[in-house]
Structures are given as C-alpha cells and as structure tokens.
Scaffold this motif. Structure first.
Motif, mmCIF file in Angstrom:
data_model
loop_
_atom_site.group_PDB
_atom_site.id
_atom_site.type_symbol
_atom_site.label_atom_id
_atom_site.label_comp_id
_atom_site.label_asym_id
_atom_site.label_seq_id
_atom_site.Cartn_x
_atom_site.Cartn_y
_atom_site.Cartn_z
ATOM 1 N N TYR A 28 -48.969 -14.384 -21.421
ATOM 2 C CA TYR A 28 -49.431 -12.977 -20.470
ATOM 3 C C TYR A 28 -50.766 -12.496 -19.583
ATOM 4 O O TYR A 28 -50.686 -11.767 -19.171
ATOM 5 N N GLY A 31 -52.378 -13.299 -14.777
ATOM 6 C CA GLY A 31 -51.864 -12.840 -14.416
ATOM 7 C C GLY A 31 -53.228 -12.652 -13.098
ATOM 8 O O GLY A 31 -54.282 -13.101 -13.558
ATOM 9 N N CYS A 43 -49.805 -7.602 -19.049
ATOM 10 C CA CYS A 43 -48.020 -7.537 -18.601
ATOM 11 C C CYS A 43 -47.668 -5.870 -19.181
ATOM 12 O O CYS A 43 -47.517 -4.847 -18.482
ATOM 13 N N VAL A 58 -40.015 -6.207 -15.991
ATOM 14 C CA VAL A 58 -41.028 -6.582 -15.809
ATOM 15 C C VAL A 58 -41.311 -7.456 -16.533
ATOM 16 O O VAL A 58 -42.529 -8.497 -16.249
ATOM 17 N N LYS A 59 -41.855 -7.042 -17.685
ATOM 18 C CA LYS A 59 -42.014 -8.964 -18.647
ATOM 19 C C LYS A 59 -41.172 -9.660 -17.883
ATOM 20 O O LYS A 59 -42.048 -11.002 -18.010
ATOM 21 N N TRP A 62 -42.813 -11.009 -14.111
ATOM 22 C CA TRP A 62 -44.132 -11.235 -15.268
ATOM 23 C C TRP A 62 -43.871 -12.978 -15.680
ATOM 24 O O TRP A 62 -45.255 -13.680 -15.062
ATOM 25 N N ARG A 63 -43.036 -13.180 -16.066
ATOM 26 C CA ARG A 63 -44.268 -14.665 -17.268
ATOM 27 C C ARG A 63 -42.465 -15.402 -17.039
ATOM 28 O O ARG A 63 -42.484 -16.515 -17.435
#
Length: 94
Positions: A28, A31, A43, A58-59, A62-63
């Motif tokens: 997390y 980024g 995140c 989004v989570k 993002w990952r």
C-alpha cells in the motif's frame, strides 16, 4: 528493524519505509511520493472518502500485482466485480 534514533529523525516515516503490516503494508505504501512532504501516497489517502465499492475498486487497482505478483489478474477481476456491485447499486437506486 530501524533504530529509535533513525525513526525519530525521520519524523515517524520509518514504518512506511519498512512496511508495518497493519498500518503501512508495503503493497500500500509503494505508490508515488507526495510532492510536498516526500512521503509515499497511500491508497487510503485516495479512498478514505469513497463508498465501500468504489474504494475497493481503487484498492485492487492500486495494488494489482504488488501484494502477490502471481495474482495480478485476480486483483483486476476483484476490481471489476466491485465496479459491477456499484453499477447494480446505482441501478437499483434509480
């Protein structure tokens, strides 16, 4: 493990650098870096005010591939599923 002195000099950034599995998991905190403070953007900074489904989209994006590189497609499928949930919620509310 970093020393208490180094942690103090970093102003509490040490956990984010080394990845606290609860507060700052490494997948997390990798980024982009915030231009004003130099700390990684997490995140949760982006999703905090989103509803559950959109936050999860989004989570997972993002990952994607970061927590487990072998599960990148699974992460993308989870994101797609939460988009479907949100579309269904909006359709039901209409």
């Amino acid at each position: 493990m970093i020393s208490d002195e180094l942690r103090a000099n970093l102003g509490g950034v040490g956990a984010a650098i080394h990845g606290d599995p609860v507060k700052h998991p490494s997948h997390y905190t990798d980024g982009p870096t915030h231009h004003e403070c130099g700390k990684p953007i997490e995140c949760i900074d982006i999703t905090r005010d989103m509803n559950f489904c959109l936050g999860n989209v989004v989570k997972y994006l993002w990952r994607s591939g970061k927590k487990d590189p072998g599960k990148q497609i699974e992460d993308l499928e989870k994101a797609r599923q939460y988009i479907t949930f949100e579309i269904e919620r909006l359709t039901d509310d209409a």
